[in-house]
Design an enzyme around this catalytic site. Sequence first.
Site, mmCIF file in Angstrom:
data_model
loop_
_atom_site.group_PDB
_atom_site.id
_atom_site.type_symbol
_atom_site.label_atom_id
_atom_site.label_comp_id
_atom_site.label_asym_id
_atom_site.label_seq_id
_atom_site.Cartn_x
_atom_site.Cartn_y
_atom_site.Cartn_z
ATOM 1 N N ASP A 117 43.637 86.234 7.826
ATOM 2 C CA ASP A 117 42.718 87.331 7.640
ATOM 3 C C ASP A 117 42.932 87.877 9.063
ATOM 4 O O ASP A 117 42.459 87.205 10.210
ATOM 5 C CB ASP A 117 41.473 86.975 7.124
ATOM 6 C CG ASP A 117 40.629 88.405 6.436
ATOM 7 O OD1 ASP A 117 41.420 89.115 6.022
ATOM 8 O OD2 ASP A 117 39.745 88.517 6.545
ATOM 9 N N GLY A 148 49.650 98.908 8.676
ATOM 10 C CA GLY A 148 48.309 99.199 8.959
ATOM 11 C C GLY A 148 47.969 100.117 10.310
ATOM 12 O O GLY A 148 48.284 101.382 10.122
ATOM 13 N N ASP A 198 49.093 99.841 13.357
ATOM 14 C CA ASP A 198 49.846 99.859 14.527
ATOM 15 C C ASP A 198 50.088 101.159 15.085
ATOM 16 O O ASP A 198 50.067 101.139 16.315
ATOM 17 C CB ASP A 198 51.221 99.238 13.859
ATOM 18 C CG ASP A 198 51.172 97.728 13.649
ATOM 19 O OD1 ASP A 198 50.460 97.143 14.262
ATOM 20 O OD2 ASP A 198 52.114 97.008 12.912
HETATM 21 P P1 IMP Z 1 44.677 91.613 6.478
HETATM 22 O O1 IMP Z 1 43.398 90.859 6.690
HETATM 23 O O2 IMP Z 1 45.835 91.079 6.993
HETATM 24 O O3 IMP Z 1 44.590 91.841 4.974
HETATM 25 O O4 IMP Z 1 44.280 93.058 7.276
HETATM 26 C C1 IMP Z 1 43.319 93.664 7.054
HETATM 27 C C2 IMP Z 1 43.525 95.214 7.375
HETATM 28 O O5 IMP Z 1 44.161 95.041 9.139
HETATM 29 C C3 IMP Z 1 44.482 95.828 6.898
HETATM 30 O O6 IMP Z 1 44.340 97.212 6.655
HETATM 31 C C4 IMP Z 1 45.909 95.774 7.580
HETATM 32 O O7 IMP Z 1 46.559 97.020 7.446
HETATM 33 C C5 IMP Z 1 45.233 95.756 9.001
HETATM 34 N N1 IMP Z 1 46.172 94.854 9.911
HETATM 35 C C6 IMP Z 1 46.360 93.433 9.586
HETATM 36 N N2 IMP Z 1 47.101 93.062 10.689
HETATM 37 C C7 IMP Z 1 47.628 94.189 11.464
HETATM 38 C C8 IMP Z 1 48.454 94.459 12.283
HETATM 39 O O8 IMP Z 1 49.280 93.425 12.784
HETATM 40 N N3 IMP Z 1 48.569 95.692 12.726
HETATM 41 C C9 IMP Z 1 47.772 96.825 12.340
HETATM 42 N N4 IMP Z 1 47.188 96.575 11.299
HETATM 43 C C10 IMP Z 1 47.040 95.252 10.646
#
Ligand code: IMP
Length: 192
Positions: free
Chosen positions: A68, A149, A151
Amino acid sequence: MKLVFATNNSNKIKEVSNLISNQIEIMSLKDIGCKEDIVESENTIIDNAILKANYIKNNYGYDCFSDDTGLEVDFLNGRPGVYSKRFAGENSTDELNMEKLLECMKESNNRNARFRTVIALNINNQVITFTGVCEGEILKQRRGNNGFGYDPVFLPKGYNNSFGEMSIIDKNKIAHRSKAVKKLINYLNKFC
Ligand code: IMP
């Protein structure tokens, strides 16, 4: 060794497969026939990571890890944090989340932020967590189309390219998730 990575995000599977030994076979949720949406109902990223890893172990029997990630922005007192995925509302998109973030940061000169990833591993009925952090700042506008996300709006500290302008290989050298994955791999090497 077979391990489930509790995600269907193909970008994440690619990032992690690039880092992990080929002695370890990574399976996605789709690979094990898990179609249900595992609701991330906890209030912290660590508890959400543990929830997902435990769900797969308890319902499918596989050893599993899950991640997460939260984007913590100082000007927003650590938000969106655990709510990064739904920053612009339930069923939001990356585009809308970035748009909301840029809007919230319009007046801010303090643009410091960090990505924090927690990986929870449920193996041999034990739960272990690994954390990775990447410091940086929020750009005033999107740069690049790579990654996912947030980035395109995240400039890692000490670099001239946003994550959206980096290749997966370059991002993996410095990013939050790969730092957490490297800790996971060091731990898993004991089992190979
Ligand atoms: P999750 O926990 O990986 O589902 O991420 C939660 C949120 O953070 C989502 O909106 C993802 O798009 C964003 N996110 C997670 N990892 C990254 C990353 O490496 N780069 C950019 N956004 C991220």
